[in-house]
Design an enzyme around this catalytic site. Structure first.
Site, short mmCIF file in Angstrom:
data_model
loop_
_atom_site.label_atom_id
_atom_site.label_comp_id
_atom_site.label_asym_id
_atom_site.label_seq_id
_atom_site.Cartn_x
_atom_site.Cartn_y
_atom_site.Cartn_z
N ASP A 277 -8.62 14.80 7.56
CA ASP A 277 -8.16 13.77 6.69
C ASP A 277 -8.39 14.07 5.20
O ASP A 277 -8.55 13.45 4.43
CB ASP A 277 -8.98 12.20 6.96
CG ASP A 277 -8.43 11.00 6.24
OD1 ASP A 277 -7.12 11.20 6.05
OD2 ASP A 277 -8.86 10.43 6.03
N HIS B 118 -9.32 8.78 3.52
CA HIS B 118 -9.30 7.29 4.12
C HIS B 118 -10.46 6.72 4.26
O HIS B 118 -10.57 5.49 4.54
CB HIS B 118 -8.39 7.00 5.40
CG HIS B 118 -6.88 7.29 5.24
ND1 HIS B 118 -6.34 8.52 5.42
CD2 HIS B 118 -5.95 6.36 5.04
CE1 HIS B 118 -5.03 8.47 5.29
NE2 HIS B 118 -4.95 7.20 4.99
N TYR C 203 -3.80 14.95 -2.98
CA TYR C 203 -4.12 14.31 -1.75
C TYR C 203 -5.40 15.15 -1.02
O TYR C 203 -5.13 15.58 0.24
CB TYR C 203 -2.85 14.10 -0.69
CG TYR C 203 -3.12 13.00 0.16
CD1 TYR C 203 -3.36 11.65 -0.42
CD2 TYR C 203 -3.08 13.12 1.49
CE1 TYR C 203 -3.37 10.46 0.41
CE2 TYR C 203 -3.33 11.98 2.55
CZ TYR C 203 -3.29 10.57 1.66
OH TYR C 203 -3.67 9.79 2.63
N GLU D 191 -5.74 6.98 -2.19
CA GLU D 191 -5.85 5.86 -1.19
C GLU D 191 -6.34 4.54 -1.72
O GLU D 191 -5.98 3.48 -1.35
CB GLU D 191 -6.43 6.30 0.18
CG GLU D 191 -5.77 7.37 1.05
CD GLU D 191 -4.65 6.59 1.99
OE1 GLU D 191 -4.53 5.44 1.97
OE2 GLU D 191 -3.56 7.40 1.95
N HIS E 102 0.81 -1.21 -0.10
CA HIS E 102 -0.08 -0.05 -0.02
C HIS E 102 0.79 1.24 0.01
O HIS E 102 0.53 2.17 -0.64
CB HIS E 102 -0.87 -0.23 1.27
CG HIS E 102 -1.52 1.16 1.40
ND1 HIS E 102 -3.02 1.51 1.38
CD2 HIS E 102 -1.15 2.43 2.09
CE1 HIS E 102 -3.57 2.58 1.55
NE2 HIS E 102 -2.19 3.29 2.05
N GLU E 103 1.86 1.22 0.89
CA GLU E 103 2.73 2.51 1.01
C GLU E 103 3.56 2.55 -0.17
O GLU E 103 3.50 3.67 -0.63
CB GLU E 103 3.58 2.40 2.33
CG GLU E 103 2.74 2.50 3.55
CD GLU E 103 1.85 3.82 3.64
OE1 GLU E 103 2.30 4.72 3.32
OE2 GLU E 103 0.52 3.79 4.19
N HIS F 248 1.90 4.34 -3.03
CA HIS F 248 1.94 5.86 -3.06
C HIS F 248 2.81 6.45 -3.95
O HIS F 248 2.66 7.23 -4.56
CB HIS F 248 1.87 6.15 -1.52
CG HIS F 248 0.50 6.39 -1.02
ND1 HIS F 248 -0.74 6.81 -1.32
CD2 HIS F 248 0.09 5.80 0.63
CE1 HIS F 248 -1.67 6.73 -0.34
NE2 HIS F 248 -1.22 5.98 0.50
#
Length: 399
Positions: free
Chosen positions: A266, A271, A179, A188, A164-165, A168
């Site tokens: 957020d 998210h 974002y 995301e 996942h990271e 990005h």
């Protein structure tokens, strides 16, 4: 409002960390506060810190360093390099393997040479801070906290979190999705998609066999939660006062959560609203069947490369539909699955109706459009009528 996709992207959403601030346990409150403070500081640094290209024809060579519970990456010491054997520190080895599996997936499945497509080195840092409850990508490196041992465990232990990271970073070097609000939620979601797909690829699971959970391995055994998010059923990953109640993710546009576009909220709920495109991908993968990293993953990846910083849900849906047609044929089962999946989350593909799609499928030999059946019945009836007439004529001639 525009914001670059180049920022600190953390696996834990702020609403969960804020929920932990309300916990009766003093230690849980302390670690949550420390994590939130560190995350805010890192984001502030990224606002003024220049992006330095770390690309090299190295094929994503890995280096894992130990922060020794400091938050100063410059003071970390290298523990394992690309050609080094395993070490005694399990966190180092898990980070090394997770980075490698994600790198190998992007190369072997999507022919992408590391994060930037140019062989970018993969630097990982473990044991970041004291009981740090997060893992993040900051445009340069992957950083892992150990967790507090009460709510969260070592973040290196979850392959989907690592993938996942790192995704990005892929998004940053392709679409560069802003974002915030819908582009941020899409950012995301793309990371969740490939986080799950990489895990499925590693385990050899079909779309039907996969659990479609994100972050299932980062909670300690005592926490009553399945995962951070569920792509199969957004809004059902957890329901516990510890994490602020019920998972707030929606699974369709009519339940889109409107939040202020601020850091505290957020960035417009990136998210939270990511649950909508997450569900669309799940529906595509299970609708097509087989392995999610084949047609579904390729369609999403090609759509990502064709997107721009301000791409929203509608634009991305339209792009995935177009890419499915280009890759697998107009009206193909793959394109029909994409169409149906977005309909399933209440997003209609622009300029395309179910009738026109089925007609396209029929004309390309991919199926029979139900709307065409009446005309075919009429044709058949005419043929039978003509044949009957001809038979009667033959009988009269014999007489």
């Amino acid at each position: 409002m525009t914001r670059s996709g180049r920022s600190v992207n953390c696996i834990l959403p702020p609403h969960i960390l804020r929920a932990l601030l309300e916990n009766d346990d003093r230690e849980i409150r302390r670690t949550a506060l420390a994590t939130l403070a560190s995350t805010s500081r890192l984001r502030g640094e990224r606002a003024v810190r220049p992006i330095v290209a770390v690309a090299a024809p190295a094929g994503g060579r890995r280096t894992i360093s130990d922060c020794h519970h400091s938050k100063q990456l410059a003071q970390a010491t290298v523990q394992r390099g690309e050609d080094d054997p395993a070490v005694t520190d399990s966190s180092v080895n898990a980070a090394f393997e997770g980075l490698g599996t994600t790198r190998d997936f992007y190369w072997q499945v999507l022919q992408r040479n590391s994060i930037d497509g140019k062989g970018m080195r993969l630097n990982g840092y473990v044991h970041y801070g004291q009981a740090f409850n997060n893992a993040f990508w900051d445009s340069r490196e992957m950083v892992f906290g150990d967790g507090d041992g009460r709510v969260f465990s070592d973040f290196t232990g979850a392959l989907d979190v690592i993938a996942h990271e790192l995704t990005h970073g892929v998004t940053e070097h392709t679409a560069g999705l802003e974002y915030h609000v819908q582009p941020g939620a899409l950012n995301e979601s793309v990371s969740d998609v490939f986080g799950s797909v990489v895990k499925q690829w590693k385990l050899g699971q079909t779309a039907a066999e996969a659990d479609w959970l994100i972050g299932a391995d980062i909670f300690t055994p005592g926490v009553d939660a399945d995962a951070l998010r569920s792509m199969k059923a957004p809004g059902t990953a957890y329901d516990t006062p510890l994490l602020g109640g019920k998972d707030p993710q929606p699974d369709r546009m009519s339940n889109f959560v409107q939040l202020p576009d601020t850091d505290e909220d957020d960035n417009g709920g990136v998210h939270i609203n990511s649950g909508i495109p997450n569900k669309a991908f799940y529906l595509v993968a299970t609708g097509i069947g087989g392995n999610s990293w084949e047609a579904p993953g390729v369609i999403w990846y090609e759509a990502l490369k064709a997107s721009s910083p301000d791409t929203d849900f509608q634009a991305f849906a339209d792009t995935t539909f177009a890419k499915a047609g280009q890759l697998y044929g107009t009206g193909s089962p793959e394109q029909q699955a994409v169409f149906g999946a977005w309909q399933g989350v209440e997003i209609k593909i622009s300029g395309v109706s179910p009738m026109s799609l089925r007609i396209s499928a029929t004309s390309n030999g991919n199926g029979v459009a139900p709307e065409s059946l009446p005309s075919r019945v009429d044709d058949l009836a005419s043929q039978i009528k003509a044949l009957t007439k001809e038979v009667n004529g033959l009988r009269k001639a014999r007489v």
